[in-house]
Design a protein around this motif. Structure first.
Motif, PDB file in Angstrom:
ATOM      1  N   GLY A   1      -8.766   2.302   1.697  1.00  0.00           N
ATOM      2  CA  GLY A   1      -9.338   1.268   0.848  1.00  0.00           C
ATOM      3  C   GLY A   1      -8.271   0.333   0.302  1.00  0.00           C
ATOM      4  N   ARG A   2      -7.133   0.900  -0.068  1.00  0.00           N
ATOM      5  CA  ARG A   2      -6.022   0.074  -0.549  1.00  0.00           C
ATOM      6  C   ARG A   2      -5.484  -0.805   0.572  1.00  0.00           C
ATOM      7  NH1 ARG A   2      -2.927   5.054  -3.553  1.00  0.00           N
ATOM      8  NH2 ARG A   2      -4.237   5.164  -5.433  1.00  0.00           N
ATOM      9  N   LEU A   3      -5.481  -0.269   1.791  1.00  0.00           N
ATOM     10  CA  LEU A   3      -5.021  -1.040   2.936  1.00  0.00           C
ATOM     11  C   LEU A   3      -5.935  -2.240   3.172  1.00  0.00           C
ATOM     12  CD1 LEU A   3      -3.001  -1.279   5.260  1.00  0.00           C
ATOM     13  CD2 LEU A   3      -4.472   0.218   6.617  1.00  0.00           C
ATOM     14  N   PHE A   4      -7.237  -2.014   3.080  1.00  0.00           N
ATOM     15  CA  PHE A   4      -8.193  -3.120   3.205  1.00  0.00           C
ATOM     16  C   PHE A   4      -7.930  -4.189   2.148  1.00  0.00           C
ATOM     17  CE2 PHE A   4     -12.175  -4.799   1.351  1.00  0.00           C
ATOM     18  CZ  PHE A   4     -12.527  -5.668   2.375  1.00  0.00           C
ATOM     19  N   ASP A   5      -7.760  -3.760   0.910  1.00  0.00           N
ATOM     20  CA  ASP A   5      -7.498  -4.715  -0.182  1.00  0.00           C
ATOM     21  C   ASP A   5      -6.207  -5.489   0.072  1.00  0.00           C
ATOM     22  OD1 ASP A   5      -9.775  -3.953  -1.546  1.00  0.00           O
ATOM     23  OD2 ASP A   5      -8.725  -2.496  -2.811  1.00  0.00           O
ATOM     24  N   SER A   6      -5.188  -4.805   0.585  1.00  0.00           N
ATOM     25  CA  SER A   6      -3.907  -5.457   0.826  1.00  0.00           C
ATOM     26  C   SER A   6      -3.994  -6.477   1.953  1.00  0.00           C
ATOM     27  CB  SER A   6      -2.826  -4.420   1.145  1.00  0.00           C
ATOM     28  OG  SER A   6      -1.560  -5.036   1.281  1.00  0.00           O
ATOM     29  N   VAL A   7      -4.749  -6.160   3.002  1.00  0.00           N
ATOM     30  CA  VAL A   7      -4.946  -7.118   4.091  1.00  0.00           C
ATOM     31  C   VAL A   7      -5.571  -8.401   3.537  1.00  0.00           C
ATOM     32  CG1 VAL A   7      -6.287  -7.608   6.172  1.00  0.00           C
ATOM     33  CG2 VAL A   7      -5.097  -5.429   5.961  1.00  0.00           C
ATOM     34  N   LYS A   8      -6.623  -8.242   2.759  1.00  0.00           N
ATOM     35  CA  LYS A   8      -7.317  -9.411   2.184  1.00  0.00           C
ATOM     36  C   LYS A   8      -6.430 -10.163   1.193  1.00  0.00           C
ATOM     37  CE  LYS A   8     -11.486  -9.986   2.153  1.00  0.00           C
ATOM     38  NZ  LYS A   8     -12.449 -10.854   2.911  1.00  0.00           N
ATOM     39  N   ASP A   9      -5.873  -9.423   0.246  1.00  0.00           N
ATOM     40  CA  ASP A   9      -5.136 -10.057  -0.856  1.00  0.00           C
ATOM     41  C   ASP A   9      -3.816 -10.671  -0.405  1.00  0.00           C
ATOM     42  OD1 ASP A   9      -7.201  -9.190  -2.449  1.00  0.00           O
ATOM     43  OD2 ASP A   9      -6.090  -7.510  -3.337  1.00  0.00           O
TER      44      ASP A   9
ATOM     45  N   THR B   1       0.817  -1.215   0.000  1.00  0.00           N
ATOM     46  CA  THR B   1       0.000   0.000   0.000  1.00  0.00           C
ATOM     47  C   THR B   1       0.852   1.267   0.000  1.00  0.00           C
ATOM     48  OG1 THR B   1      -0.110   0.041   2.419  1.00  0.00           O
ATOM     49  CG2 THR B   1      -1.838  -1.165   1.270  1.00  0.00           C
ATOM     50  N   GLY B   2       2.174   1.113   0.159  1.00  0.00           N
ATOM     51  CA  GLY B   2       3.060   2.275   0.205  1.00  0.00           C
ATOM     52  C   GLY B   2       2.986   3.029   1.511  1.00  0.00           C
ATOM     53  N   ILE B   3       2.513   2.368   2.567  1.00  0.00           N
ATOM     54  CA  ILE B   3       2.357   3.017   3.874  1.00  0.00           C
ATOM     55  C   ILE B   3       3.490   2.605   4.802  1.00  0.00           C
ATOM     56  CG2 ILE B   3       0.895   3.183   5.928  1.00  0.00           C
ATOM     57  CD1 ILE B   3      -1.530   2.759   4.105  1.00  0.00           C
ATOM     58  N   HIS B   4       4.150   3.573   5.391  1.00  0.00           N
ATOM     59  CA  HIS B   4       5.229   3.316   6.349  1.00  0.00           C
ATOM     60  C   HIS B   4       4.633   2.779   7.650  1.00  0.00           C
ATOM     61  CE1 HIS B   4       8.612   4.071   9.063  1.00  0.00           C
ATOM     62  NE2 HIS B   4       9.376   4.287   7.997  1.00  0.00           N
TER      63      HIS B   4
END
Length: 276
Positions: A203-211, A186-189
């Motif tokens: 929203g990207r964080l949610f997708d990354s957790v799932k994926d 997600t590009g989050i530090h």
């Protein structure tokens, strides 16, 4: 350490390997360990488990729960479980050994610390175990965007991304190990405050957790952990102790490491910038 991908992978392997086998011998605490945690006196494990037949095994967050009649065996944290098709080949040092009527065995060892619990169903009221059983896993349909949004509560905007995802059992079984790649995608530090994360990023964080967790599980766990047979998982971690100082797979910047919130965090300075 056991996290979601490993608990689900090992539970599946147990169902394929020991389901229906009868426990004929139990040895608990053969090698006393200061940080091996039992439920009650491990001396009682033999009377509790011997003669029981192994039922379904399930992954519950960072724990593996094995049914044995109306008994339950729960292994968590740094408990390492291995299957041996010949009980004569088991190691001499262990924290729990179960021998089956066909001559095979399960052996649990603890290195740093780990839970090696056995009890009659309903007799263990530990809040971490109960919460992990109640909350949906990220791989489940019930873990949807609405549910993920509900994890943002008053004060959570002051938490770092690591603290939000991997503390207070917001998502049981999502620990420091799987966290790194989730944030990288997600590009989050890891130290970035949740209050600075936009709705699009959330929203990207949610997708990354799932994926990310789905892919880790599909490949049999992480390459930093081992399965029921002692084989490393097939998911190659992008950020771990094995990649520190090496080029980022996306931009080529060297991966960095720091101690933070009781463990190490890893990040790419270019892909996961932090404005301090």
């Amino acid at each position: 350490m056991i996290e979601i991908p490993e608990s689900i992978t090992i539970a599946k392997q147990l169902n394929e390997t020991v389901f229906g086998k009868k426990i004929c011998k139990v040895i608990a605490n053969a090698s006393p360990h200061k940080f091996a945690f039992y439920h009650g006196d491990p001396v009682d494990y033999s009377a509790l488990l011997a003669g029981q037949v192994i039922g379904d095994s399930i992954g519950i967050g960072a724990m593996i729960e094995i049914a044995a009649g109306d008994r339950r065996i729960v292994l968590g944290d740094g408990a390492n479980l291995r299957y041996y098709d010949d009980s004569s080949k088991t190691p001499s040092k262990h924290q729990l050994l179960l021998e089956f009527d066909d001559g095979s065995a399960l052996v649990c060892t603890v290195q740093m610390y780990g839970a090696v619990l056995a009890f009659i169903e309903g007799a263990y009221n530990n809040k971490y175990h109960l919460v992990a059983k109640e909350k949906p896993l990220p791989l489940a349909d019930a873990f949807d965007r609405v549910y993920f949004d509900s994890l943002r509560t008053e004060g959570s905007d002051k938490l770092s991304a690591k603290a939000f995802l991997a503390t207070e059992q917001r998502i049981p079984g999502l620990g420091n190990g799987v966290l790194q790649d989730i944030l990288f995608h997600t590009g989050i530090h890891p130290k970035r405050k949740m209050g600075t994360i936009s709705e699009i990023e959330f929203g990207r964080l949610f997708d990354s957790v799932k994926d990310t967790l789905t892919e880790m599980t599909r490949l049999g766990g992480r390459d930093t952990e081992k399965d029921l047979f002692g084989s490393v998982g097939g998911y190659r971690k992008l950020l771990s102790k094995n990649t520190v100082g090496k080029p980022c797979s996306v931009c080529g910047t060297n991966i960095k490491k720091a101690a933070y919130l009781g463990g190490a965090v890893y990040w790419c300075p270019a892909c996961q910038p932090l404005d301090e």
